[in-house]
Write a protein that holds these residues in place. Structure first.
Motif, PDB file in Angstrom:
ATOM      1  N   ASN D  34       0.358  -1.191  -0.188  1.00  0.00           N
ATOM      2  CA  ASN D  34       0.107  -0.021  -0.185  1.00  0.00           C
ATOM      3  C   ASN D  34       0.642   1.423   0.632  1.00  0.00           C
ATOM      4  N   LEU D  38       5.408   8.706  -6.686  1.00  0.00           N
ATOM      5  CA  LEU D  38       5.139   8.907  -8.245  1.00  0.00           C
ATOM      6  C   LEU D  38       6.980   9.508  -8.175  1.00  0.00           C
ATOM      7  N   GLY D  64       8.468  14.121  -1.190  1.00  0.00           N
ATOM      8  CA  GLY D  64       7.522  14.540  -0.707  1.00  0.00           C
ATOM      9  C   GLY D  64       6.062  14.170  -0.158  1.00  0.00           C
ATOM     10  N   LEU D  66       1.218  13.301   0.351  1.00  0.00           N
ATOM     11  CA  LEU D  66       1.084  14.290  -0.165  1.00  0.00           C
ATOM     12  C   LEU D  66       0.194  14.380   1.801  1.00  0.00           C
ATOM     13  N   PRO D  67      -0.827  15.828   1.156  1.00  0.00           N
ATOM     14  CA  PRO D  67      -0.921  15.620   3.073  1.00  0.00           C
ATOM     15  C   PRO D  67      -1.550  15.086   3.411  1.00  0.00           C
ATOM     16  N   ARG D  68      -3.131  14.128   2.799  1.00  0.00           N
ATOM     17  CA  ARG D  68      -3.245  13.177   2.948  1.00  0.00           C
ATOM     18  C   ARG D  68      -2.900  11.630   2.915  1.00  0.00           C
ATOM     19  N   ALA D  69      -1.933  11.426   2.099  1.00  0.00           N
ATOM     20  CA  ALA D  69      -0.461  10.029   2.110  1.00  0.00           C
ATOM     21  C   ALA D  69      -1.301   8.323   3.470  1.00  0.00           C
ATOM     22  N   THR D  70      -1.883   9.736   4.327  1.00  0.00           N
ATOM     23  CA  THR D  70      -0.954   8.773   5.652  1.00  0.00           C
ATOM     24  C   THR D  70      -2.585   8.888   6.194  1.00  0.00           C
ATOM     25  N   CYS D 116      10.603  12.013  -5.522  1.00  0.00           N
ATOM     26  CA  CYS D 116       9.748  11.303  -5.303  1.00  0.00           C
ATOM     27  C   CYS D 116       8.416  11.584  -4.339  1.00  0.00           C
ATOM     28  N   ASP D 117       7.300  11.378  -4.839  1.00  0.00           N
ATOM     29  CA  ASP D 117       6.549  11.846  -3.871  1.00  0.00           C
ATOM     30  C   ASP D 117       5.483  10.829  -4.008  1.00  0.00           C
ATOM     31  N   ILE D 119       2.563   9.401  -2.825  1.00  0.00           N
ATOM     32  CA  ILE D 119       0.932   9.278  -2.816  1.00  0.00           C
ATOM     33  C   ILE D 119       0.159   8.663  -1.536  1.00  0.00           C
ATOM     34  N   GLN D 120       0.748   7.721  -1.444  1.00  0.00           N
ATOM     35  CA  GLN D 120       0.119   6.569  -0.320  1.00  0.00           C
ATOM     36  C   GLN D 120       1.194   5.866   0.520  1.00  0.00           C
ATOM     37  N   ALA D 121       1.284   5.882   1.606  1.00  0.00           N
ATOM     38  CA  ALA D 121       1.551   5.726   2.756  1.00  0.00           C
ATOM     39  C   ALA D 121       1.851   4.350   3.557  1.00  0.00           C
TER      40      ALA D 121
ATOM     41  N   MET F  21      -7.078   6.933  -3.231  1.00  0.00           N
ATOM     42  CA  MET F  21      -6.510   6.879  -1.926  1.00  0.00           C
ATOM     43  C   MET F  21      -7.210   6.331  -0.303  1.00  0.00           C
ATOM     44  N   HIS F  23      -6.622   6.092   2.819  1.00  0.00           N
ATOM     45  CA  HIS F  23      -6.389   7.026   3.292  1.00  0.00           C
ATOM     46  C   HIS F  23      -8.141   8.032   3.789  1.00  0.00           C
ATOM     47  N   SER F  40      -8.362  15.095  -2.544  1.00  0.00           N
ATOM     48  CA  SER F  40      -9.354  14.071  -1.570  1.00  0.00           C
ATOM     49  C   SER F  40      -9.356  15.093   0.396  1.00  0.00           C
ATOM     50  N   SER F  42     -10.572  14.999   3.991  1.00  0.00           N
ATOM     51  CA  SER F  42     -10.087  15.328   5.154  1.00  0.00           C
ATOM     52  C   SER F  42     -11.328  15.234   5.837  1.00  0.00           C
ATOM     53  N   ARG F  76       9.898  22.955  -6.357  1.00  0.00           N
ATOM     54  CA  ARG F  76       8.670  23.029  -5.115  1.00  0.00           C
ATOM     55  C   ARG F  76       8.560  23.465  -4.292  1.00  0.00           C
ATOM     56  N   ASP F 115      -7.885  18.340  -0.431  1.00  0.00           N
ATOM     57  CA  ASP F 115      -6.568  18.920  -0.735  1.00  0.00           C
ATOM     58  C   ASP F 115      -6.238  18.041  -2.464  1.00  0.00           C
ATOM     59  N   ASP F 117      -3.613  17.841  -5.562  1.00  0.00           N
ATOM     60  CA  ASP F 117      -2.482  17.382  -5.844  1.00  0.00           C
ATOM     61  C   ASP F 117      -2.990  17.686  -7.747  1.00  0.00           C
TER      62      ASP F 117
END
Lengths: 237, 237, 237, 237, 237, 237
Positions: D34, D38, D64, D66-70, D116-117, D119-121, F21, F23, F40, F42, F76, F115, F117
């Motif tokens: 998961n 990118l 970087g 994305l704010p909602r990757a987490t 390296c961005d 997208i989902q962490a 996404m 999450h 996304s 949140s 960036r 968000d 992006d």
């Protein structure tokens, strides 16, 4: 041959002078050859916010370098509006390393900040900061024990650090600046007084290394760190 | 009575140790009682941009304080993203004061940066920085003279500084932190070795003072600065 | 001869127009020759955090300059990400000076912010800011007294400021830009309406001055400030 | 048992999709379970300033998230005014790792930036960035070779990375977030396609590990990286 | 009924006083009711870098507001370390609007910066800045024409701006603060002296509007802008 | 003829993929031709501070662009220390637009952050962000309704956006980058599903437009937005 004339496994002369800053709860000036770092420990009765109510303490570190600690003057970070990535990486490493030698339950809800300020640099400043920072921490904790604020010693073991690397094809310990700036592979090792590993950082700028070389570098580090913890013990007597 | 037991016109013990930073062109550790400042001078062959082509040199200064130089730990300016207004005010004062003792034509198109880093603070850090900074400057200029880079000495006179103020209704010289934090009127005086004034900064936080008191404070400063320039001379021998 | 044709002890024409900003609790536009500063006073019912519970009030100041207040456009501080050291130094001086004329117990736990924005600059902007800022402060305090919020006047005396310096070898008062940019020695004097000193800042950029010259400059300042407090009185009628 | 039900030495499913960003000279979307990153490579004809005239090229990286990757939204670094210490540490690691697989003489005076961005962490984002970043780099270099801009391939070997650690007392490979946030010892290993080491970072947050455990973790890493380089090869076909 | 008692299509009294800043190449103080903006034009002989060698000139704008221009004091942007998004949006709008009235070939490779500083705010500050900024620009260009630096007038038409909106269900022109803070739909219109549109910005905070309402708002704007360009002409006589 | 070969009133192909996404409470990848934006939503249980105790909810937005979303790599924002004025302007627009379609009383005291992006850019990124952002918002609100946290739907209507402009003398809809960078007049239109206007932003960089052209551009926008809301509906099925 090493630029300093040392043997491959020979450390630089180590000196640790304690009690050098009258306001700090613990302090020392550590000298590893021409690398000199002033370390102080400051106790705060409150832990950082994320630990409120957990019963756990915190040890953190900050790192700085005087502009003319180096051969050519480097710009003061305060005038640049931020700490460099390198500075942040180093101070995170120091804090993480020292925490590995602390029982945070026994420390209780308080924070100890270790400031490591490089007065003079000749390679290995992060390792000297860890080794000296541990002495400052030890002295500050002693004060809490003597005052009866703490009844159980939260320090579980010595923490010390040394660099090893591959310089001119040879595996060497405790690199000075002349070696460090030329080394293909370069590592920092943090260990306890009983020889357990806390942190291993090996990096090959534009090169690679074998598993066998890796094992030999850890051997070198282990021997060097034994000398450093002996120096810590001597300084605290 | 002064908290330290000193007489009204008594300075704190002064010590100036030179050559303490191996990379700097000039350096000293100045101790005025418990105020300790590490001063270094760094020579750059190029002047700042606004002086290119004028034939004039420049002397500038930067000031910092280790987080635990003070009784309670103060935040590191590098982590706050900027130097405080107080820091900037102090380093502008140091630079301006030292330039008053330099013949900028004789210095030629180069810049000397004086870094003053307070290792331990007990009042009067800006004055100690000026007095110690001048010694570092003197040593760096000596190197340029010895190397033949300069043939005429650009340093025209000593520069030193001392604080005076009204503490508990009494006019006193060289205030320590206990006095400084209570003084109604507080002044910093920068003078040359021949007794001419370079900078006078007198300030009455929430109070006022008379012209007569002003004159007496300058008398005190004059005597104190004579002691400081003597200490500079002794250190340079 | 002075560039403006004034005598050595001659002030520029002073004009203080009150009530120029409809939203502020007190305001004025002060003109000292071609130096024009808009001053406003803003009352907040809460003191700054460090005074909560002390019963004491606070007076603080902020200083700014329109980009084209000067002969060539200067960059807007808001676009540079910070106030310059010079701006911070000036606004700290204005605040400190005005507080010296205020009984902070009588003011009670509230804060008055004096904003001084230079609309047009021709030397002496910090002095004009103090002199005009005091008028804005006086008007704001009058409102509190008229409303019965305060029953005892916290303002104990006038506060005004003037510059003096050594221009072309002559001691002159109230320097305009043409003089200020050439003066070897340059001072700012803040005094009360009854002639007591609040702040003395004398500085010799690349030069020095004697104690005798210092005394004569204070004489000049004293006479100038008497004119300024008279203008304050006239404006408030 | 691992939270995901995997065996101790079992990697997550790997997928590398190339050519996902139409403007980039090379790009891929790498999915390690998961964790989705990118990666793009951007070629600039000019090297960074410090390499002008040396004949050497440069590979650098930026990272970087994305704010909602987490799982819970994290604040956008652009709104915080700076990259965190963690971000800087990661992007320095990515750049250093990729440069170890490049002959900078053969690359010539140009710079390739790998973005390296995340997208989902779900743990292991820095390792996925290195493994995917290398694919983007390979594709960009292929373009230079196809265009004849380069005649000799500057890429000397594959570069890939995996994490290993001690979770619940067991040595495991390729930790996901549930494991990573609980692991006492945690390491990142960067290796070449021929099994040489580039970077080893082992860290024991509040714990320690033995030399024997260290050796076993490297064994796990070696096997995992073989799978990753196989996936790189498959994606590039 | 409007809070000010004005008719739906009634503008506030307009006053434009020119030549108010002695250093600027062009300046005016524009008053639209209680909204007062000081506008200045500064000519630089060099264009911004991106226009070097193109033969084209540039007009740009900066916007600021004195802290006590508003009913309650707003924080000074210089102390906050940056211009707000609102400020940047406004100054981009002013610059874009004024450029639409300028022949950039005729202006040649130079830059004119329009500074708009709000001295007192009561709604419509961006529109007053455009209308007043154009007058400052016109005066600065006149200087270039009079000096013979320009031989062809680069200003092709008047530029002025007005706000319109839906307040309490009614379509009104030139909203003051009391109306602006309550209006559901709110628009800013920039037009030339000959009635062509330059910029339309209509926004419904938490509401929506119909195409018919949109058309009526443009009618109102057109009439208002005719009054504003008449006031510009009168001021320049 | 348009560079893409489209008719004047022809939109680019629209694709909206939801749930991309894992999450986020709501998410989609919207593609308008080669413009791709990851959106996304949140949910936070607390509203921003200024709404505490009002019973009202808040919808806000943040906007970013991957460095290599564009033809040449752009820096960036996180490394530049701030969001550009353009970014701030766009994210304010997105937030304002989405709030116009929400009943903030029905939403209750919570905040939803959208968000947006940009993964790949080819003109019209702010419009795609609004159209896609609304889908993410819709999905997040659906979750609150399904969970019973909300009993009344706070979303009152669709919100979507499209650009229109005058390219090569022709009025066209949904401009791609090739058109956008050349268009004299350029507008963004935000509308509801029932054809009411939320936001109109028309701007003529260095040019002007007539009221008749303005009306025709709104006609084009209205038709385009009908297609977009149809695509929203299809994606949510």
């Amino acid at each position: 041959m090493r630029p300093s004339g040392r043997n491959l496994s020979q450390m630089r002369p180590i000196s640790i002078e304690t009690g050098v800053m009258r306001h700090a709860e613990g302090s020392c000036l550590i000298r590893c050859g021409n690398t000199h770092v002033l370390c102080s420990a400051s106790i705060e009765d409150n832990p950082p916010r994320f630990l409120k109510g957990t019963g756990l303490g915190w040890v953190t570190a900050e790192y700085g370098m005087l502009p003319r600690a180096t051969n050519t003057r480097n710009r003061r970070e305060a005038t640049q509006g931020k700490q460099s990535g390198r500075t942040q990486e180093i101070q995170r490493l120091i804090g993480r390393s020292l925490r590995a030698g602390v029982d945070r339950v026994a420390l209780g809800e308080r924070q100890i900040t270790i400031d490591c300020d490089v007065i003079q640099a000749d390679g290995g400043t992060r390792c000297a900061s860890i080794t000296g920072g541990w002495v400052a921490l030890r002295l500050a904790v002693n004060k809490l024990l003597e005052a009866g604020t703490l009844t159980r010693d939260p320090i579980v073991d010595h923490v010390a650090a040394v660099s090893c690397g591959i310089y001119a094809g040879q595996l060497v310990v405790d690199l000075d600046y002349a070696e460090d700036s030329e080394a293909g592979t370069d590592g920092n090792f943090v260990m306890t007084g009983t020889g357990r590993l806390i942190e291993v950082q090996m990096s090959a700028e534009g090169a690679t290394f074998s598993r066998d070389e890796m094992a030999q570098l850890v051997d070198l580090a282990e021997a060097g760190i034994a000398e450093l913890t002996a120096a810590q013990r001597a300084a605290l007597k």
